[in-house]
Design a protein around this motif. Structure first.
Motif, mmCIF file in Angstrom:
data_model
loop_
_atom_site.group_PDB
_atom_site.id
_atom_site.type_symbol
_atom_site.label_atom_id
_atom_site.label_comp_id
_atom_site.label_asym_id
_atom_site.label_seq_id
_atom_site.Cartn_x
_atom_site.Cartn_y
_atom_site.Cartn_z
ATOM 1 N N MET A 1 0.808 -1.208 0.000
ATOM 2 C CA MET A 1 0.000 0.000 0.000
ATOM 3 C C MET A 1 0.846 1.264 0.000
ATOM 4 S SD MET A 1 -3.099 -1.029 -0.156
ATOM 5 C CE MET A 1 -4.262 0.134 0.438
ATOM 6 N N SER A 2 2.157 1.122 0.090
ATOM 7 C CA SER A 2 3.013 2.313 0.104
ATOM 8 C C SER A 2 2.934 3.091 -1.195
ATOM 9 C CB SER A 2 4.459 1.920 0.397
ATOM 10 O OG SER A 2 4.972 1.126 -0.654
ATOM 11 N N TYR A 3 2.514 2.436 -2.256
ATOM 12 C CA TYR A 3 2.384 3.130 -3.529
ATOM 13 C C TYR A 3 1.223 4.117 -3.542
ATOM 14 C CZ TYR A 3 -0.864 -0.769 -4.212
ATOM 15 O OH TYR A 3 -1.866 -1.682 -4.059
ATOM 16 N N LEU A 4 0.385 4.078 -2.532
ATOM 17 C CA LEU A 4 -0.737 5.016 -2.429
ATOM 18 C C LEU A 4 -0.424 6.208 -1.525
ATOM 19 C CD1 LEU A 4 -3.763 2.572 -2.145
ATOM 20 C CD2 LEU A 4 -3.003 3.852 -4.150
ATOM 21 N N GLN A 5 0.800 6.308 -1.024
ATOM 22 C CA GLN A 5 1.156 7.401 -0.121
ATOM 23 C C GLN A 5 0.965 8.766 -0.756
ATOM 24 O OE1 GLN A 5 5.147 6.173 0.990
ATOM 25 N NE2 GLN A 5 4.483 6.141 3.129
ATOM 26 N N GLY A 6 1.215 8.889 -2.033
ATOM 27 C CA GLY A 6 1.103 10.173 -2.715
ATOM 28 C C GLY A 6 -0.308 10.531 -3.132
#
Length: 132
Positions: A1-6
Protein backbone atom coordinates in the motif's frame (compact mmCIF):
# COMPACT_ATOMS: atom_id res chain seq x y z
CA UNK A 1 0.00 0.00 0.00
CA UNK A 2 3.01 2.31 0.10
CA UNK A 3 2.38 3.13 -3.53
CA UNK A 4 -0.74 5.02 -2.43
CA UNK A 5 1.16 7.40 -0.12
CA UNK A 6 1.10 10.17 -2.71
CA UNK A 7 -2.63 9.87 -3.35
CA UNK A 8 -3.71 12.63 -0.93
CA UNK A 9 -1.22 15.10 -2.44
CA UNK A 10 -2.30 14.11 -5.94
CA UNK A 11 -5.97 14.58 -5.03
CA UNK A 12 -5.29 18.00 -3.50
CA UNK A 13 -3.28 19.30 -6.44
CA UNK A 14 -5.71 17.83 -8.97
CA UNK A 15 -8.70 19.35 -7.16
CA UNK A 16 -7.04 22.78 -7.01
CA UNK A 17 -6.11 22.47 -10.68
CA UNK A 18 -9.67 21.60 -11.67
CA UNK A 19 -10.97 24.43 -9.50
CA UNK A 20 -8.68 26.91 -11.23
CA UNK A 21 -9.71 25.56 -14.63
CA UNK A 22 -13.39 26.02 -13.75
CA UNK A 23 -12.70 29.50 -12.36
CA UNK A 24 -10.82 30.48 -15.51
CA UNK A 25 -13.56 29.18 -17.77
CA UNK A 26 -16.31 31.00 -15.86
CA UNK A 27 -14.27 34.21 -15.73
CA UNK A 28 -13.35 34.05 -19.41
CA UNK A 29 -16.93 33.35 -20.50
CA UNK A 30 -18.14 36.35 -18.49
CA UNK A 31 -15.28 38.60 -19.62
CA UNK A 32 -16.09 38.31 -23.30
CA UNK A 33 -19.08 40.21 -24.66
CA UNK A 34 -20.08 37.36 -26.96
CA UNK A 35 -21.44 34.01 -25.79
CA UNK A 36 -18.79 31.49 -26.81
CA UNK A 37 -20.68 28.38 -25.78
CA UNK A 38 -23.77 29.36 -27.76
CA UNK A 39 -21.61 30.32 -30.74
CA UNK A 40 -19.83 26.97 -30.52
CA UNK A 41 -23.16 25.11 -30.25
CA UNK A 42 -24.20 26.96 -33.41
CA UNK A 43 -21.09 25.73 -35.24
CA UNK A 44 -18.90 28.86 -34.99
CA UNK A 45 -15.36 27.50 -35.48
CA UNK A 46 -13.76 30.86 -34.65
CA UNK A 47 -15.33 30.89 -31.18
CA UNK A 48 -14.19 27.31 -30.62
CA UNK A 49 -10.66 28.13 -31.79
CA UNK A 50 -10.32 31.10 -29.44
CA UNK A 51 -11.78 29.33 -26.42
CA UNK A 52 -9.61 26.27 -27.06
CA UNK A 53 -6.49 28.44 -27.33
CA UNK A 54 -7.37 30.28 -24.14
CA UNK A 55 -7.93 27.02 -22.25
CA UNK A 56 -4.66 25.49 -23.47
CA UNK A 57 -2.87 28.79 -22.83
CA UNK A 58 -4.10 28.69 -19.24
CA UNK A 59 -3.53 24.97 -18.66
CA UNK A 60 0.13 25.12 -19.75
CA UNK A 61 1.29 27.43 -16.94
CA UNK A 62 -1.17 25.84 -14.51
CA UNK A 63 0.43 22.46 -15.19
CA UNK A 64 3.88 23.99 -14.72
CA UNK A 65 2.75 25.53 -11.44
CA UNK A 66 1.40 22.16 -10.32
CA UNK A 67 4.68 20.45 -11.17
CA UNK A 68 6.93 23.04 -9.53
CA UNK A 69 4.97 24.33 -6.54
CA UNK A 70 5.97 23.32 -3.05
CA UNK A 71 2.50 23.59 -1.49
CA UNK A 72 -1.13 24.11 -2.39
CA UNK A 73 -0.78 27.76 -1.38
CA UNK A 74 2.16 28.14 -3.74
CA UNK A 75 0.08 26.54 -6.49
CA UNK A 76 -2.77 28.95 -5.78
CA UNK A 77 -0.48 31.96 -6.14
CA UNK A 78 0.99 30.78 -9.44
CA UNK A 79 -2.41 29.66 -10.69
CA UNK A 80 -3.60 33.22 -10.07
CA UNK A 81 -0.62 34.56 -12.03
CA UNK A 82 -1.51 32.25 -14.93
CA UNK A 83 -5.12 33.41 -14.81
CA UNK A 84 -4.17 37.09 -14.85
CA UNK A 85 -1.77 36.54 -17.75
CA UNK A 86 -4.50 34.99 -19.87
CA UNK A 87 -6.95 37.77 -19.06
CA UNK A 88 -4.25 40.23 -20.17
CA UNK A 89 -3.84 38.32 -23.45
CA UNK A 90 -7.56 38.68 -24.12
CA UNK A 91 -7.25 42.44 -23.56
CA UNK A 92 -4.23 42.58 -25.87
CA UNK A 93 -6.10 40.68 -28.60
CA UNK A 94 -8.93 43.22 -28.37
CA UNK A 95 -6.44 46.07 -28.76
CA UNK A 96 -4.60 44.39 -31.60
CA UNK A 97 -7.68 43.39 -33.59
CA UNK A 98 -10.25 46.18 -34.03
CA UNK A 99 -13.80 44.88 -33.69
CA UNK A 100 -12.48 41.63 -32.22
CA UNK A 101 -15.69 40.37 -30.54
CA UNK A 102 -17.75 41.00 -33.68
CA UNK A 103 -15.12 39.27 -35.78
CA UNK A 104 -15.39 36.16 -33.63
CA UNK A 105 -19.18 36.29 -33.75
CA UNK A 106 -18.97 36.43 -37.56
CA UNK A 107 -16.73 33.37 -37.52
CA UNK A 108 -13.56 35.06 -38.79
CA UNK A 109 -10.97 32.34 -38.43
CA UNK A 110 -8.01 34.69 -39.06
CA UNK A 111 -8.75 36.67 -35.89
CA UNK A 112 -9.46 33.47 -33.96
CA UNK A 113 -6.19 31.79 -34.94
CA UNK A 114 -4.15 34.86 -34.03
CA UNK A 115 -5.91 35.17 -30.68
CA UNK A 116 -5.54 31.46 -29.89
CA UNK A 117 -1.86 31.61 -30.84
CA UNK A 118 -1.33 34.59 -28.54
CA UNK A 119 -3.01 32.70 -25.69
CA UNK A 120 -0.90 29.58 -26.21
CA UNK A 121 2.31 31.57 -26.78
CA UNK A 122 1.91 33.58 -23.59
CA UNK A 123 0.92 30.41 -21.78
CA UNK A 124 4.15 28.72 -22.89
CA UNK A 125 6.26 31.67 -21.80
CA UNK A 126 4.39 31.84 -18.51
CA UNK A 127 4.89 28.12 -17.93
CA UNK A 128 8.60 28.28 -18.66
CA UNK A 129 8.96 31.23 -16.29
CA UNK A 130 7.45 29.30 -13.38
CA UNK A 131 10.51 27.17 -12.79
CA UNK A 132 11.55 27.79 -9.20
Amino acid sequence: MSYLQGLPAFAGYFAVGLGFLALFLVLYLHLTPHRELQLIRDGNLAASTVLSGALVGFCLPLASAMAHSVSLQDLAVWGGVALLAQVAVYGFARLLLPGYPARIERGEQAAAVLSATLHVGVGLLNAASMVV
